[in-house]
Design a protein around this motif. Structure first.
Motif, PDB file in Angstrom:
ATOM      1  N   ARG A   1       9.414  22.337   1.647  1.00 27.39           N
ATOM      2  CA  ARG A   1      10.466  21.616   1.697  1.00 27.39           C
ATOM      3  C   ARG A   1      11.692  22.133   2.292  1.00 27.39           C
ATOM      4  O   ARG A   1      12.429  21.113   3.153  1.00 27.39           O
ATOM      5  CB  ARG A   1      10.674  20.667   0.257  1.00 27.39           C
TER       6      ARG A   1
ATOM      7  N   ALA B   1      13.788  20.746   5.519  1.00 27.34           N
ATOM      8  CA  ALA B   1      14.978  20.539   4.856  1.00 27.34           C
ATOM      9  C   ALA B   1      15.793  21.483   6.176  1.00 27.34           C
ATOM     10  O   ALA B   1      16.618  20.673   7.201  1.00 27.34           O
ATOM     11  CB  ALA B   1      15.866  20.681   4.006  1.00 27.34           C
TER      12      ALA B   1
ATOM     13  N   PHE C   1      15.451  18.913   9.250  1.00 29.77           N
ATOM     14  CA  PHE C   1      16.058  17.903   8.845  1.00 29.77           C
ATOM     15  C   PHE C   1      17.679  18.025   9.498  1.00 29.77           C
ATOM     16  O   PHE C   1      18.981  17.032   9.770  1.00 29.77           O
ATOM     17  CB  PHE C   1      16.557  16.930   7.492  1.00 29.77           C
ATOM     18  N   ILE C   2      18.729  19.418   9.480  1.00 26.18           N
ATOM     19  CA  ILE C   2      19.565  19.546   8.871  1.00 26.18           C
ATOM     20  C   ILE C   2      20.091  19.771   9.904  1.00 26.18           C
ATOM     21  O   ILE C   2      21.477  20.305  11.242  1.00 26.18           O
ATOM     22  CB  ILE C   2      20.213  20.805   7.859  1.00 26.18           C
TER      23      ILE C   2
ATOM     24  N   LYS D   1      27.178  16.429 -12.055  1.00 23.91           N
ATOM     25  CA  LYS D   1      26.303  16.167 -12.608  1.00 23.91           C
ATOM     26  C   LYS D   1      26.071  16.638 -13.622  1.00 23.91           C
ATOM     27  O   LYS D   1      26.269  17.889 -13.919  1.00 23.91           O
ATOM     28  CB  LYS D   1      25.673  16.758 -11.150  1.00 23.91           C
TER      29      LYS D   1
ATOM     30  N   ALA E   1      19.680  14.285   7.589  1.00 22.57           N
ATOM     31  CA  ALA E   1      20.232  15.504   6.972  1.00 22.57           C
ATOM     32  C   ALA E   1      20.999  15.644   5.881  1.00 22.57           C
ATOM     33  O   ALA E   1      20.769  16.245   5.234  1.00 22.57           O
ATOM     34  CB  ALA E   1      21.441  15.495   8.104  1.00 22.57           C
TER      35      ALA E   1
ATOM     36  N   TYR F   1      19.088  13.953   3.453  1.00 23.43           N
ATOM     37  CA  TYR F   1      18.567  14.019   2.345  1.00 23.43           C
ATOM     38  C   TYR F   1      17.732  15.144   2.227  1.00 23.43           C
ATOM     39  O   TYR F   1      18.182  15.810   1.428  1.00 23.43           O
ATOM     40  CB  TYR F   1      16.669  13.182   3.215  1.00 23.43           C
ATOM     41  N   ALA F   2      17.719  16.531   3.125  1.00 27.81           N
ATOM     42  CA  ALA F   2      18.268  17.608   2.798  1.00 27.81           C
ATOM     43  C   ALA F   2      19.168  17.781   1.967  1.00 27.81           C
ATOM     44  O   ALA F   2      18.219  19.033   1.205  1.00 27.81           O
ATOM     45  CB  ALA F   2      17.726  18.133   4.167  1.00 27.81           C
ATOM     46  N   LEU F   3      20.257  17.713   2.223  1.00 27.28           N
ATOM     47  CA  LEU F   3      21.500  17.558   1.523  1.00 27.28           C
ATOM     48  C   LEU F   3      21.025  17.684   0.053  1.00 27.28           C
ATOM     49  O   LEU F   3      22.000  17.717  -0.775  1.00 27.28           O
ATOM     50  CB  LEU F   3      22.870  17.269   2.124  1.00 27.28           C
ATOM     51  N   ALA F   4      20.778  16.362  -0.039  1.00 31.37           N
ATOM     52  CA  ALA F   4      20.562  16.061  -1.973  1.00 31.37           C
ATOM     53  C   ALA F   4      19.383  16.247  -2.624  1.00 31.37           C
ATOM     54  O   ALA F   4      20.430  16.245  -3.627  1.00 31.37           O
ATOM     55  CB  ALA F   4      20.668  13.799  -1.367  1.00 31.37           C
ATOM     56  N   ARG F   5      18.932  16.494  -2.020  1.00 26.86           N
ATOM     57  CA  ARG F   5      17.391  16.806  -2.787  1.00 26.86           C
ATOM     58  C   ARG F   5      16.269  18.148  -2.235  1.00 26.86           C
ATOM     59  O   ARG F   5      16.112  18.201  -3.279  1.00 26.86           O
ATOM     60  CB  ARG F   5      16.508  15.383  -2.512  1.00 26.86           C
ATOM     61  N   VAL F   6      16.814  18.449  -1.445  1.00 27.07           N
ATOM     62  CA  VAL F   6      16.865  20.237  -1.492  1.00 27.07           C
ATOM     63  C   VAL F   6      16.963  20.788  -2.085  1.00 27.07           C
ATOM     64  O   VAL F   6      18.683  20.784  -1.545  1.00 27.07           O
ATOM     65  CB  VAL F   6      15.946  19.911   0.149  1.00 27.07           C
ATOM     66  N   ARG F   7      16.696  21.678  -2.555  1.00 25.14           N
ATOM     67  CA  ARG F   7      17.462  22.556  -2.912  1.00 25.14           C
ATOM     68  C   ARG F   7      17.619  24.153  -2.431  1.00 25.14           C
ATOM     69  O   ARG F   7      16.033  24.556  -2.075  1.00 25.14           O
ATOM     70  CB  ARG F   7      16.813  23.588  -4.445  1.00 25.14           C
TER      71      ARG F   7
ATOM     72  N   ARG G   1      23.594  25.546   0.536  1.00 26.77           N
ATOM     73  CA  ARG G   1      23.813  24.397   0.535  1.00 26.77           C
ATOM     74  C   ARG G   1      25.421  23.743   0.442  1.00 26.77           C
ATOM     75  O   ARG G   1      26.131  22.963   0.870  1.00 26.77           O
ATOM     76  CB  ARG G   1      22.827  23.246  -0.676  1.00 26.77           C
TER      77      ARG G   1
ATOM     78  N   ARG H   1      22.233  11.660  -3.934  1.00 25.08           N
ATOM     79  CA  ARG H   1      21.956  12.186  -5.029  1.00 25.08           C
ATOM     80  C   ARG H   1      21.827  11.285  -7.039  1.00 25.08           C
ATOM     81  O   ARG H   1      21.025  11.788  -6.887  1.00 25.08           O
ATOM     82  CB  ARG H   1      23.449  12.998  -4.993  1.00 25.08           C
ATOM     83  N   ASP H   2      22.334  10.147  -6.507  1.00 28.58           N
ATOM     84  CA  ASP H   2      22.142   9.335  -6.779  1.00 28.58           C
ATOM     85  C   ASP H   2      20.937   8.363  -7.415  1.00 28.58           C
ATOM     86  O   ASP H   2      20.921   7.992  -8.090  1.00 28.58           O
ATOM     87  CB  ASP H   2      23.172   8.516  -7.693  1.00 28.58           C
TER      88      ASP H   2
END
Lengths: 321, 277
Positions: free
Chosen positions: A19, A23, A26-27, A321, B90, B92-98, B102, B161-162
């Motif tokens: 992943r 990522a 993707f970035i 959060k 981008a 997706y990667a920023l919100a869902r991947v740790r 970041r 993120r939500d």
């Protein structure tokens, strides 16, 4: 609480690694695009500011160090001559105009935005209509609003002079945009009209997160609404308010279009952005203008870091959060 | 007690009326003026007196105004499509991947969106000249990326993120790759967010003035704000207020309709862009 870290929770190490690799890819395109349009041009601007490049010959500039900012020449007679934008009265006038504009406009936008937000937060008939109405100034392009107001503020045929004459507020027609004394008021009025809705919507979002039962409880206890506002509402919406103010402040410090169209060539309103562009493009002092825009960038960067550092504002939104 | 209550109700509605009148009046007056021609223009009309399409005919008839509208539509649409395309993956990667860094990355993106645009003007001017796209729509498409891209990435990241974790977990269990997750799982859920973000970015690109003013040099390549900003009469003294107002109404009415239709979504998008503290 659930975390977003699906990879770590659901699968093994390899899945998480997979992943992370995805990522990166993707970035990367987004970062590459931002590098091309933001980081690289910024570096080139700073570099230009240290040269004597001319608009007509972008590659013919020579390194002159900090001369565009400040330089000292001692004449044979022993007189010291300082040159550069840091001793340029026109630049300091623009700095003063910008700072004054930013503080005054954001101050009024905050107060008025707060009032509009409180109104919209109340339950009443026609609330949807009011919200639709305040979105109109926001939706109108800045240039269009500048022209609309320029017409309303017109000295001979402007409707605002007419209204104020009828109400007895002024005793003769005023050239609002042309006169040195009033040009800044004109710019401030239009900016406040145009951006108060944005401020109101941001504050309204903060207000709507305040639980209603708090107000009910205060009402039952018979507490004065004014006191409720200052003791309960204001502290609770402070984070939202702080973020809204910093956003507007940064926007106000870089203002260009409104001033350029509403009060062209007026020393009373010329802001840092306007004077930088004027030097760069119109006056063929490309490198000098680049130095001024570098200074504006430095001022804004300083402002942002100070604000984040002092206010501990959580801009990334991670903490909620 | 009731008298006091009545008074406060009246006061409240008076405030509401003031807010509405202040917001709407300038646009109302622009519409009134746009239907006024000739010497009527120099009499102050609070209510519409004449109904003359002459100014609209003048604006649409000459001076490349239609061309400017087409330029603006092309530039804004392309900019938004480009920004959304890059932003979906981008964010997706920023919100869902740790991953490490970041937070810093997100802060950098936010910082770029707060950039004073004048600070990149000199460098972008050189880049535009170097690429040979000066005085073409591509100069604007390139330069508008500096504010549309960070904005779309930022807002889409908050939206993503939500979204609940479970949907993604199910897809991962089924062996879906991140690319499949984005295109098959997230994209269908993201449509409302994409429409909102796209619309806000479109408005931003439609209204932009500084870059459009600097990177165009002929009337045929101007965008709408530049065309209106530089619209002038035969002489310096004679400002064609009627046609200017008609042009203003033409470019504003579609925006206002869009904004009113998508009202709720726009408010949600703005607050996500402005970041809840």
């Amino acid at each position: 609480m659930a975390t977003n870290d699906v990879g770590g929770a659901g699968g093994g190490l390899s899945l998480s690694q997979q992943r992370q690799r995805a990522a990166f890819w993707f970035i990367a395109p987004m970062l590459a695009a931002l590098f091309c349009v933001a980081a690289w041009p910024l570096m080139r601007t700073i570099w230009f500011s240290l040269t004597n490049t001319a608009l007509s010959d972008l590659y013919g500039g020579e390194w002159i160090g900090f001369d565009n900012y400040l330089s000292l020449r001692v004449l044979d007679s022993g007189r010291w001559i300082w040159r550069g934008t840091l001793v340029d009265p026109a630049w300091w006038n623009a700095v003063w105009n910008t700072v004054r504009f930013a503080f005054v406009s954001v101050f009024f936008e905050t107060i008025l935005g707060l009032i509009v937000a409180l109104v919209l937060n109340a339950e009443f008939k026609g609330r949807g209509l009011v919200r639709a109405a305040i979105l109109i100034p926001w939706a109108i392009p800045t240039i269009v609003s500048a022209k609309m107001w320029a017409w309303m503020l017109n000295d001979q045929f402007g409707i605002l002079n007419d209204i104020m004459l009828r109400l007895g507020l002024i005793d003769q027609k005023i050239a609002w945009t042309a006169s040195v004394d009033t040009a800044m008021y004109a710019v401030l009025t239009v900016d406040i009209w145009k951006t108060t809705p944005f401020m109101a919507l941001l504050i309204l979002a903060g207000l709507q997160m305040v639980p209603r039962d708090i107000y009910e409880a205060a009402k039952l206890d018979g507490i004065n609404p004014v006191k409720v506002f200052f003791k309960i509402t204001l502290p609770l919406i402070r984070p939202a308010l702080a973020v809204a103010i910093i956003f507007r402040m940064l926007d106000a410090l870089r203002i260009f279009d409104l001033v350029y169209v509403l009060t062209p060539n007026s020393a009373a309103t010329k802001t840092m952005s306007v004077i930088s562009r004027e030097n760069m493009i119109d006056f063929d002092k490309f490198a000098y203008g680049a130095a001024q825009s570098t200074l504006l960038f430095a001022i804004i960067a300083l402002f942002v870091s100070l604000y984040i550092w002092l206010g501990k504002v959580d801009l990334s939104g991670e903490g909620q959060k | 007690m009731t008298g006091q209550k009545l008074l406060s109700t009246v006061g409240f509605y008076a405030l509401v009326v003031v807010i509405v009148v202040f917001s709407v009046f300038p646009f109302y007056y622009a519409i009134v003026t746009s239907f006024t021609t000739g010497t009527d223009l120099f009499k102050i009309n609070y209510l519409p007196r004449s109904f003359d399409w002459g100014n609209y005919a003048t604006v649409l008839g000459g001076r490349n105004f239609v061309r400017s509208i087409l330029n603006s539509i092309f530039i804004a649409t392309t900019t938004v499509a480009f920004a959304l395309f890059l932003a979906v993956t981008a964010s997706y990667a920023l919100a869902r991947v740790r991953f490490r860094g970041r937070g810093i990355l997100l802060m950098t993106i936010l910082a770029v969106s707060m950039f004073p645009q004048i600070a990149v003007l000199a460098g972008l001017f050189e880049l535009v000249r170097f690429l040979g796209i000066f005085n073409t729509p591509w100069a604007m498409i390139l330069s508008y990326t500096i504010f549309t891209l960070p904005f779309t990435v930022w807002v889409l990241t908050t939206f993503m993120r939500d979204l609940p974790v479970e949907i993604e977990e199910a897809a991962i269990v089924d062996g879906a790759t991140p690319w499949i997750i984005i295109t098959k799982v997230f994209l269908p859920l993201l449509w409302p967010a994409l429409v909102t973000t796209g619309l806000l970015a479109f408005i931003g690109a439609w209204n932009e003035f500084l870059f459009a003013l600097t990177f165009t040099s002929s009337e045929t390549t101007r965008t709408v704000p530049v065309a209106i900003g530089l619209l002038s009469g035969a002489t310096q003294q004679e400002i064609p207020w009627g046609p200017i107002m008609a042009a203003s109404v033409i470019v504003t009415v579609p925006l206002i309709f869009l904004v009113l239709i998508f009202q709720r979504k726009i408010v949600a998008g703005l607050t996500a862009g402005g970041v809840k503290g």
